[in-house]
Design an enzyme around this catalytic site. Sequence first.
Site, PDB file in Angstrom:
ATOM      1  N   GLN A 170      36.804  38.964  39.304  1.00  0.00           N
ATOM      2  CA  GLN A 170      36.960  37.554  38.790  1.00  0.00           C
ATOM      3  C   GLN A 170      36.699  36.321  39.209  1.00  0.00           C
ATOM      4  OE1 GLN A 170      39.447  39.712  39.328  1.00  0.00           O
ATOM      5  NE2 GLN A 170      41.002  39.336  39.942  1.00  0.00           N
ATOM      6  N   ASP A 253      38.972  48.489  38.178  1.00  0.00           N
ATOM      7  CA  ASP A 253      39.476  48.845  39.296  1.00  0.00           C
ATOM      8  C   ASP A 253      39.243  50.510  39.481  1.00  0.00           C
ATOM      9  OD1 ASP A 253      39.135  46.638  39.848  1.00  0.00           O
ATOM     10  OD2 ASP A 253      41.452  46.024  40.008  1.00  0.00           O
TER      11      ASP A 253
END
Length: 309
Positions: A170, A253
């Site tokens: 992000q 992740d």
Amino acid sequence: MAGDLLNKTDLLAIGHTALDYIIQVKEFPEANSSTSINKMKTLFGGAAANVAVVASTLGLKVSLVSAVGNGFIDSDYHAKLNGLGIDTQSMIVIENESSPTAFVLTDNDNDQISYFYWGAASEFKNSKVPHKAIEKVEAVHLATGDPGFNRRSGEAAHESGKLISFDPGQDLHMYSEDELKDVLKITDILFGNHHEIKRIQEILNMNIDDLRKFGPDIVVTTYGKDGSRINSDNEIKIDAILRETVDPTGAGDSYRAGFLNAYLRGEDLDYCGKFASSVSSFIVEAEGCQTNVPDETMVKTRMEKMWEN
């Protein structure tokens, strides 16, 4: 490849360690209105820390470099990292600041909106490159974080012959075109969801082949429930292992941690993708990025059941 593999299985994750406020709502409100929160929890997160925790649980020896507030060292979060054997000696502690904090809102369609307070991480840009931490490991994963610090750390890792993986996440919008190029030039493996990889291609005006010629040998694109795609000499499509999704936060992740775990152990790219898909399928089954982290045996069992034929 930007860095030759050594006979070690160590990984350094650089980027955010954060507290996550995981918030569930029925639907996102329009501007100048409000909505009720159905559920909220405070959990451990941050992209670099998520990768470190999952990779360590899967069996890698992991180090972590993040900028955190001065209360972090005595926190339960720090105790958890130490308990997992994660080396935090090179953490950057900023006095009179709070550790980074994320507010992640998820609606009934599993769409998300995130707000992130950088706090101590704002000092990344003024921090020294963690040369000692870099020298000790085989591979360096550059996660969400300050573009300048990631670039400088990546260059140091490149000069030391380390494998470099990069996931701007992000924080992609924070990179100038030149900064993005500088990091990609020295990257071996680029990770991103399909929105991020598309945006990188648009910024650089490159297709996947051009991108690979420019920098990363391997480009890994994730598509949530639609699986993932690995572009190297060939394109490999990997199915997602679909499970009931309680919270999608941290799935990306964990995919990266699983992929790197398998890759650093010498597995081929197809295996890496399937292993990573299996890892991420556990994370979505519980709230939070680090709540339902599987060990290697659990991952392989689910992986083999999915692809037994």
